[in-house]
Design a protein around this motif. Structure first.
Motif, PDB file in Angstrom:
ATOM      1  N   SER A   1       0.803  -1.224   0.000  1.00 48.43           N
ATOM      2  CA  SER A   1       0.000   0.000   0.000  1.00 48.43           C
ATOM      3  C   SER A   1       0.834   1.270   0.000  1.00 48.43           C
ATOM      4  CB  SER A   1      -0.947  -0.001   1.199  1.00 48.43           C
ATOM      5  OG  SER A   1      -0.204  -0.106   2.405  1.00 48.43           O
ATOM      6  N   SER A   2       2.105   1.144   0.315  1.00 47.22           N
ATOM      7  CA  SER A   2       3.031   2.269   0.300  1.00 47.22           C
ATOM      8  C   SER A   2       4.442   1.711   0.159  1.00 47.22           C
ATOM      9  CB  SER A   2       2.930   3.084   1.596  1.00 47.22           C
ATOM     10  OG  SER A   2       3.403   2.321   2.696  1.00 47.22           O
ATOM     11  N   VAL A   3       5.402   2.580  -0.091  1.00 46.22           N
ATOM     12  CA  VAL A   3       6.795   2.132  -0.191  1.00 46.22           C
ATOM     13  C   VAL A   3       7.239   1.548   1.150  1.00 46.22           C
ATOM     14  CG1 VAL A   3       9.169   2.922  -0.535  1.00 46.22           C
ATOM     15  CG2 VAL A   3       7.351   3.737  -2.046  1.00 46.22           C
ATOM     16  N   GLU A   4       6.853   2.180   2.228  1.00 45.24           N
ATOM     17  CA  GLU A   4       7.213   1.674   3.552  1.00 45.24           C
ATOM     18  C   GLU A   4       6.608   0.286   3.791  1.00 45.24           C
ATOM     19  OE1 GLU A   4       6.935   2.867   8.293  1.00 45.24           O
ATOM     20  OE2 GLU A   4       5.974   4.148   6.811  1.00 45.24           O
ATOM     21  N   ALA A   5       5.333   0.124   3.448  1.00 44.84           N
ATOM     22  CA  ALA A   5       4.676  -1.177   3.622  1.00 44.84           C
ATOM     23  C   ALA A   5       5.333  -2.237   2.750  1.00 44.84           C
ATOM     24  CB  ALA A   5       3.188  -1.061   3.289  1.00 44.84           C
ATOM     25  N   LEU A   6       5.738  -1.857   1.556  1.00 39.47           N
ATOM     26  CA  LEU A   6       6.443  -2.775   0.659  1.00 39.47           C
ATOM     27  C   LEU A   6       7.702  -3.305   1.328  1.00 39.47           C
ATOM     28  CD1 LEU A   6       7.343  -4.017  -2.122  1.00 39.47           C
ATOM     29  CD2 LEU A   6       8.438  -1.800  -2.522  1.00 39.47           C
ATOM     30  N   HIS A   7       8.522  -2.415   1.844  1.00 37.16           N
ATOM     31  CA  HIS A   7       9.796  -2.844   2.411  1.00 37.16           C
ATOM     32  C   HIS A   7       9.612  -3.636   3.710  1.00 37.16           C
ATOM     33  CE1 HIS A   7      12.530  -1.298  -0.538  1.00 37.16           C
ATOM     34  NE2 HIS A   7      11.786  -0.198  -0.610  1.00 37.16           N
ATOM     35  N   ILE A   8       8.590  -3.337   4.458  1.00 38.90           N
ATOM     36  CA  ILE A   8       8.279  -4.147   5.644  1.00 38.90           C
ATOM     37  C   ILE A   8       7.904  -5.561   5.202  1.00 38.90           C
ATOM     38  CG2 ILE A   8       6.609  -4.474   7.514  1.00 38.90           C
ATOM     39  CD1 ILE A   8       6.612  -1.366   7.790  1.00 38.90           C
ATOM     40  N   ALA A   9       7.057  -5.655   4.177  1.00 38.37           N
ATOM     41  CA  ALA A   9       6.647  -6.971   3.669  1.00 38.37           C
ATOM     42  C   ALA A   9       7.836  -7.733   3.091  1.00 38.37           C
ATOM     43  CB  ALA A   9       5.554  -6.805   2.606  1.00 38.37           C
ATOM     44  N   LEU A  10       8.695  -7.047   2.342  1.00 37.79           N
ATOM     45  CA  LEU A  10       9.867  -7.712   1.776  1.00 37.79           C
ATOM     46  C   LEU A  10      10.764  -8.267   2.878  1.00 37.79           C
ATOM     47  CD1 LEU A  10      10.845  -5.248  -1.096  1.00 37.79           C
ATOM     48  CD2 LEU A  10       9.815  -7.517  -1.339  1.00 37.79           C
ATOM     49  N   LYS A  11      10.994  -7.472   3.900  1.00 35.77           N
ATOM     50  CA  LYS A  11      11.862  -7.912   4.995  1.00 35.77           C
ATOM     51  C   LYS A  11      11.299  -9.156   5.668  1.00 35.77           C
ATOM     52  CE  LYS A  11      14.146  -6.547   9.222  1.00 35.77           C
ATOM     53  NZ  LYS A  11      14.466  -5.480  10.169  1.00 35.77           N
ATOM     54  N   GLU A  12      10.006  -9.127   5.952  1.00 37.03           N
ATOM     55  CA  GLU A  12       9.369 -10.251   6.647  1.00 37.03           C
ATOM     56  C   GLU A  12       9.253 -11.473   5.745  1.00 37.03           C
ATOM     57  OE1 GLU A  12       5.652  -8.686   8.045  1.00 37.03           O
ATOM     58  OE2 GLU A  12       6.634  -7.410   9.547  1.00 37.03           O
ATOM     59  N   GLU A  13       8.707 -11.272   4.557  1.00 40.60           N
ATOM     60  CA  GLU A  13       8.387 -12.401   3.683  1.00 40.60           C
ATOM     61  C   GLU A  13       9.620 -13.058   3.063  1.00 40.60           C
ATOM     62  OE1 GLU A  13       5.310 -13.658   3.462  1.00 40.60           O
ATOM     63  OE2 GLU A  13       4.568 -12.088   4.776  1.00 40.60           O
ATOM     64  N   LEU A  14      10.661 -12.273   2.790  1.00 39.55           N
ATOM     65  CA  LEU A  14      11.865 -12.830   2.169  1.00 39.55           C
ATOM     66  C   LEU A  14      12.931 -13.191   3.193  1.00 39.55           C
ATOM     67  CD1 LEU A  14      12.248 -10.470  -0.931  1.00 39.55           C
ATOM     68  CD2 LEU A  14      11.181 -12.735  -0.818  1.00 39.55           C
ATOM     69  N   SER A  15      12.598 -13.060   4.468  1.00 40.26           N
ATOM     70  CA  SER A  15      13.539 -13.367   5.546  1.00 40.26           C
ATOM     71  C   SER A  15      14.854 -12.603   5.371  1.00 40.26           C
ATOM     72  CB  SER A  15      13.806 -14.872   5.626  1.00 40.26           C
ATOM     73  OG  SER A  15      12.610 -15.580   5.825  1.00 40.26           O
ATOM     74  N   LEU A  16      14.738 -11.295   5.140  1.00 36.79           N
ATOM     75  CA  LEU A  16      15.920 -10.465   4.985  1.00 36.79           C
ATOM     76  C   LEU A  16      16.537 -10.206   6.358  1.00 36.79           C
ATOM     77  CD1 LEU A  16      14.547  -7.972   2.316  1.00 36.79           C
ATOM     78  CD2 LEU A  16      15.874 -10.058   1.951  1.00 36.79           C
ATOM     79  N   SER A  17      17.768  -9.783   6.349  1.00 40.39           N
ATOM     80  CA  SER A  17      18.498  -9.622   7.614  1.00 40.39           C
ATOM     81  C   SER A  17      17.895  -8.513   8.472  1.00 40.39           C
ATOM     82  CB  SER A  17      19.970  -9.301   7.336  1.00 40.39           C
ATOM     83  OG  SER A  17      20.111  -7.962   6.916  1.00 40.39           O
TER      84      SER A  17
END
Length: 89
Positions: free
Chosen positions: A12-28
């Motif tokens: 829904s926003s750039v911030e929400a995107l990066h939160i989802a990427l971090k969680e879903e892709l198991s980023l550091s």
């Protein structure tokens, strides 16, 4: 191969995107929440990884021009790191 499915309607926003990427892709834990940081994380990933972005057209509407930049990063990372496959659905 590890498969990650991302739900584009959650971007829904750039911030929400990066939160989802971090969680879903198991980023550091140190993930910087931007496209350069995403590149850094995925470029060194050694595990064969498939990323499926669902509802990509909806995500593009939500993110506007930022979606084009994200798509470019995902496309280029697949060329750089042959173990990463990204599909847009």
């Amino acid at each position: 191969m590890k498969t990650y499915t991302l739900e584009g309607t959650k971007f829904s926003s750039v911030e929400a995107l990066h939160i989802a990427l971090k969680e879903e892709l198991s980023l550091s834990e140190h993930y910087g929440g931007n496209l350069d940081a995403l590149w850094d994380e995925l470029s060194v990933r050694s595990e064969a990884t498939e990323i499926v972005v669902m509802d990509w057209l909806k995500a593009k509407l939500l993110l506007g021009s930022y979606a084009d930049k994200l798509e470019r990063v995902f496309t280029e990372i697949g060329q750089y790191n042959k173990g990463i496959i990204v599909k847009f659905k």
